[in-house]
Design an enzyme around this catalytic site. Sequence first.
Site, PDB file in Angstrom:
ATOM      1  N   ASP A 130     -42.382 104.807  19.384  1.00  0.00           N
ATOM      2  CA  ASP A 130     -43.351 105.521  20.244  1.00  0.00           C
ATOM      3  C   ASP A 130     -42.989 106.985  20.408  1.00  0.00           C
ATOM      4  OD1 ASP A 130     -42.269 104.160  23.497  1.00  0.00           O
ATOM      5  OD2 ASP A 130     -41.156 104.905  21.755  1.00  0.00           O
TER       6      ASP A 130
ATOM      7  N   ARG B 249     -51.551  97.989  23.234  1.00  0.00           N
ATOM      8  CA  ARG B 249     -52.900  98.467  22.903  1.00  0.00           C
ATOM      9  C   ARG B 249     -53.176  98.285  21.418  1.00  0.00           C
ATOM     10  NH1 ARG B 249     -54.018 104.265  24.739  1.00  0.00           N
ATOM     11  NH2 ARG B 249     -52.154 104.699  23.487  1.00  0.00           N
TER      12      ARG B 249
ATOM     13  N   SER C 145     -41.984 100.096  20.002  1.00  0.00           N
ATOM     14  CA  SER C 145     -41.093 100.968  20.787  1.00  0.00           C
ATOM     15  C   SER C 145     -39.764 100.326  21.099  1.00  0.00           C
ATOM     16  CB  SER C 145     -41.814 101.378  22.057  1.00  0.00           C
ATOM     17  OG  SER C 145     -43.097 101.841  21.721  1.00  0.00           O
TER      18      SER C 145
HETATM   19  C1  0WK Z   1     -47.789 105.501  26.005  1.00  0.00           C
HETATM   20  C2  0WK Z   1     -47.549 105.398  24.504  1.00  0.00           C
HETATM   21  C3  0WK Z   1     -46.657 104.228  24.197  1.00  0.00           C
HETATM   22  C4  0WK Z   1     -45.386 104.360  24.984  1.00  0.00           C
HETATM   23  C5  0WK Z   1     -45.715 104.482  26.422  1.00  0.00           C
HETATM   24  C6  0WK Z   1     -44.478 104.684  27.220  1.00  0.00           C
HETATM   25  O1  0WK Z   1     -48.764 105.230  23.832  1.00  0.00           O
HETATM   26  O2  0WK Z   1     -46.381 104.159  22.863  1.00  0.00           O
HETATM   27  O3  0WK Z   1     -44.561 103.262  24.738  1.00  0.00           O
HETATM   28  O4  0WK Z   1     -46.560 105.581  26.673  1.00  0.00           O
HETATM   29  O5  0WK Z   1     -44.810 104.773  28.533  1.00  0.00           O
HETATM   30  P1  0WK Z   1     -44.868 103.499  29.499  1.00  0.00           P
HETATM   31  O6  0WK Z   1     -46.133 102.832  29.219  1.00  0.00           O
HETATM   32  O7  0WK Z   1     -43.668 102.690  29.197  1.00  0.00           O
HETATM   33  O8  0WK Z   1     -44.796 104.102  30.847  1.00  0.00           O
HETATM   34  C1  BGC Z   2     -36.556 101.717  23.234  1.00  0.00           C
HETATM   35  C2  BGC Z   2     -37.080 102.878  22.419  1.00  0.00           C
HETATM   36  C3  BGC Z   2     -38.352 103.394  23.013  1.00  0.00           C
HETATM   37  C4  BGC Z   2     -38.176 103.691  24.471  1.00  0.00           C
HETATM   38  C5  BGC Z   2     -39.427 104.182  25.112  1.00  0.00           C
HETATM   39  C6  BGC Z   2     -36.494 102.091  24.678  1.00  0.00           C
HETATM   40  O1  BGC Z   2     -36.138 100.995  25.440  1.00  0.00           O
HETATM   41  O2  BGC Z   2     -35.298 101.337  22.784  1.00  0.00           O
HETATM   42  O3  BGC Z   2     -37.277 102.487  21.110  1.00  0.00           O
HETATM   43  O4  BGC Z   2     -38.704 104.548  22.331  1.00  0.00           O
HETATM   44  O5  BGC Z   2     -37.749 102.538  25.147  1.00  0.00           O
HETATM   45  O6  BGC Z   2     -40.428 103.261  25.087  1.00  0.00           O
END
Ligand code: 0WK
Ligand code: BGC
Length: 924
Positions: free
Chosen positions: A664, A549, A610
Site C-alpha cells: 500500500d 476494496r 499491505s
Molecule cells: C488506504 C489505502 C490502503 C491502505 C490504507 C491504510 O488505499 O491501501 O492500506 O489507506 O490506512 P488504514 O485504512 O489502515 O487507516
Molecule cells: C505492513 C505494511 C503496510 C503497513 C500499512 C504494516 O503492518 O507490514 O506492509 O504497508 O502496515 O498498512
Amino acid sequence: MDSIGPRGLQQREGALGCPQEGLPCPSNSSELVQECLQQFEVTEAQLRQIQSSLLGSMEQALGGQASPAPAVRMLPTYVGSIPHGTEQGDFVVLELGASGASLRVLWVTLMGTEGCKIEPRSQEFVIPQEVMLGPGQQLFDFAARCLSEFLDTLPVGKQGLQLGFNFSFPCHQTGLDKSTLISWTKGFKCSGVEGQDVVQLLRDAIQRQGTYSIDVVAVVNDTVGTMMGCEPGVGPCEVGLVVDTGTNACYMEEARHVAVLDEDRGRVCISVEWGSFSDDGALGPVWTIFDRTLDQESLNPGAQRFEKMIGGLYLGELVRLVLADLVRRGVLFDGSTSPVLLSPGSILLEHVAEMDDPSAGAARLHAVLQFLGLNLRTSDAELVQQVCVAVCTRAARLCAAALAAILSRLQHIREQRSLQIAVATGGRVFERHPRFLSILQETVKCLAPECGVSFIPSVDGGGQGVAMVTAVAARLAAHRRLLEETLAPFRLTHEQLVAVQRQMREAMAKGLKGKPSSLRMLPTYVRATPDGSERGDFLALDLGGTNFRVLLVHVASGDVQITNQIYSIPEYMAQGSGQQLFDHIVDCIVDFQQKQGLSGQSLPLGFTFSFPCRQLGLDKGILMNWTKGFSASDCEGQDVVFLLREAIRRKKAVELNVVALVNDTVGTMMSCGYENPHCEVGLIVGTGTNACYMEELRNVTSVPGDSGRMCINMEWGAFGDDGSLGMLSTHFDARVDQASINPGRQRFEKMISGMYLGEIVRHILLHLTSLGVLFRGQHIQCLQTRDIFKTKFLSEIESDSLALRQVRAILEDLGLPLTSDDALMVLEVCQAVSRRAAQLCGAGVAAVVERIRENRDLEKLTVSVGVDGTLYKLHPHFSSLVAETVRELAPRCVVTFLQSKDGSGKGAALVTAVACRLAQMTRV
Ligand code: 0WK
Ligand code: BGC
Ligand code: BGC
C-alpha cells in the site's frame, strides 16, 4: 484595642458637609440632624434597585461582556466542588488582606471523615504601614518572615510543607495556584504587584527567606475560604460572605454560565467582587456627600465605592465625617471639634460597633467617646449613637441587597422558586458588630422572602476552608505530578528523535545490503513512477487497511476514473484459514464484477497487499509474516499471488490476470506520483504504518543492476524489533505488545499506528486510575475491555474545535464517569501518545528523505511524500507534527506531503498499467 483601622485614608483638601446641596437649609439642630441621618436611610425600593442592578451586572460579567465593563468582576476561583470532608493532612495557611493591617499564619490539621476536629494553631502579625504602602517585595518578604517565625514555634520539619495562600484582593485566577492581582483594595497599595502572579511573588519571597521549603499549592480568596470552612455538619454552604475591612461574596455558579470557562458541567465558585459595584443609577441616590468625601480621601478614589459604604475599614470614617460636619454646624459638642474628629481613620470599627451596641449602655458609650477624646453632653452621646446606627444599618442593608442579588441568581440557575441555602459568614464586622447580622437577615427576608437562608459563622475566619481548598489543590497537584511522571517517557527530546533517525538510517543501509536489520528494505520491482502515457481499464484489490476494496480503474490521458466497493474482512476470517480468506476475497471480486457488469472479463489486476512480502517479481511475493491483526493460516511463506490464483481456481471464477502485487505504501506513492512527479516516497499511517521510497538500484544488493532506481518497501513497522528502540519503549508499550497477536514484532508500528494508540491510552488510563489520579481511583469496568478506547477517539478528543464538554461527552459515552479534571487528564494522555507517534513517524520520514538527498549528493532535496491512512488523515494534529519533525531533523530537504485521494488501489492499477505498457513495448 487592636483594630482594623482606616490607616489607608489620606487627608485631602475641600471636604464638603451636609445637608444635601440645593436643599433648603433646616431651621433647628434636630431637624438638621434628622436631615443628615436620613441620608443614610435606604428605602426598600432603593434596595431592590441595587439588588436588580447588581444582578444585571453579575450576569453581564458572567456572559463575558467586556464593554461597558460590568460593575462587578465575577472572578472564577477554580474551586469546583465543595469539600467532601475526605481532605486530610497538615497545611500552613497564610492570610493576607482579610483583616486590614494584620497578617495571620495558621497551622491546620484536617482529619478527613473519621477524625475529630483539631483546633488550628495561629499567630497574627501587624503589618507596618510602610509595608502596606511600600514595594511589593517588601510586603512578601515580610509575609515570608512571619511564616518562618510562626513555624519556628511549631515542632514541624523544614521540608515538604504545603501552604494555602488566603489573599483577599481581586485577582484573575488561571489555576488553583496561579493568580494575578487586578488592583489593591482596602489599606494596601504596594508597588510592583498589580498585574503580577501573587503566588510566584510569595514563592520567591519564601525562597529568599530560605528557612523552610514550603510549596504554595493554592491561592484562595477569603470569601472562598469562608464558604469552604463551613462546618460539614451544618453546610454545605454554597455562598461565602465576608464583611471585614472590605466586603465581598462568592457562590457556586453553574460552570456553563461562565463564559471564560470552557465548561458545561458542574459548578465553579465565583468571587463576585461586589466591592466595586458602583452603578450610578442604583447607588447614586444612596451615595451621600460623606461617601464622596471618604472616597476622594481614600487610597483608591473612584474604586470600591460599594465596599466603602459597607466595609469595616470605612464605617468608622463615615461616622467621623458625619460627626465632624455636625460639629461644624454647631449641632454637636457645642461646635467644638477635637483632634480625633479632624484626623482621618481615628474612629475605628470597634468604636462604632460599641457605640452602636444598644446593650452597651450609656456608660460604655461615654467611655468610648472619652477614649476618642470627645467630652460631651448626654444628648451628644445619643446623637453620636444615632449616627453610628444610621451608618451601620445602611451598611447591613446594602450588604443584604447585594446578597439578595446572589440569592436571585441562585433561584434562577437552580430554577427553584423557594431556595434553601446556607451562607457562611466571616469577618470582623460580623464578629464585632452586634446588630449587623440581624439587620442583614431581616433585610434579606424582606428582599428575598421565598429564600430560606441560614447564616453559618465560619470557623476560625476561613482558615479551615483555605486548608480544605489547599488539600484539594495538593491532591490535584500530586495528581498532576503523577500524570507528568507517567507521560514523561512519551515526551521525546530532539536528541532522542535524532537518535531514532540515525538508527533508522543505519538499519536502512544494513537492510539494503541484506545484513541483519529490523528493516527488511524489500525491493518492489517498481522502477518508475507513471509517466502519464498509461491507458486502459484495470481491476485492483486493496487489502490490509481498515477496509478491503475492489476497484475498477479506468486510465485515460491524464485522467483516472475509479469505481470501487468496500467489503469487510471479519476478524474470524483475518485470523482464520488462509483458504477461507482468499476465497472470501474472490467472492468479493466476483460480486464486484457482477455489479459492474464485468462478469466474464479478465482485466489486468493490481493487488495492493499491505503486508511484508519478499517480492520475487512484480507479480510474485512471499508473505513474510502477517501484521495488523491478521494471522490467517497457511499464508506466511506463501506467494500471495499464487494463493489468490488458487482461490480463483477453487471458485471456478473467471481467470483474473494478476499483473502486479503492490504494497500500500507503493500504491500510495504511485497514486500521488501520477499527479506529482516529485512524489518518490510513500507513507502509510493507518491501521499499520510503513514507508517506501525510490532507492538507487546500485544500493539494492539483492537486485541485479546498478543504474536507475527501484522502489523499496521499508517495512518500517518492524523497526526496533531488534531491541534498538528499547530506550523509548515504555511499559505501556510492552503491555500492548504482549497482548497483541504478534508479540515482539512490529514494535515501531505499535508505537505509531491506529491499531495500537488507543490501547496505549487505555493502559495509561488504567495505570492512572490505579494511582487514584483518575476517576477517584475507582475500578472502571469498561476500561478493562481491550480496544474499547478506539484510536479514532484520540482524533475526536484532540480536535481543537471541541470544548472540554464535548470531550467529556465522548468519554461518558464510553462509560467513563469523569469530572472535568479527569477529562482534561485523558485529553493530555491522548495528546502525549499521539504526539510521540507523529514525532517517531517524522523521524522515520526524515531518515528516508535524508538518504535520498545523500544518495543523489544533493545540497538540497525537494521531494514529495504520498500519504494515506486514517490516523494521518483524520487526526487533527498528526500530519502537522510529522511535517514539523521532518523540518527539524531534515532541514536540507523540502518535503511536501500529498494526501492520497483515491487510496493505493489506483496506485496498484497504475503499477499494473506501467507493467502492461512495458510488457507491450517488449512484445513489439
Ligand atoms: C488506504 C489505502 C490502503 C491502505 C490504507 C491504510 O488505499 O491501501 O492500506 O489507506 O490506512 P488504514 O485504512 O489502515 O487507516
Ligand atoms: C505492513 C505494511 C503496510 C503497513 C500499512 C504494516 O503492518 O507490514 O506492509 O504497508 O502496515 O498498512
Ligand atoms: C477584596 C475582596 C475580598 C474582600 C473581603 C475586597 O476588598 O477585593 O477580594 O474578598 O475585600 O476581604
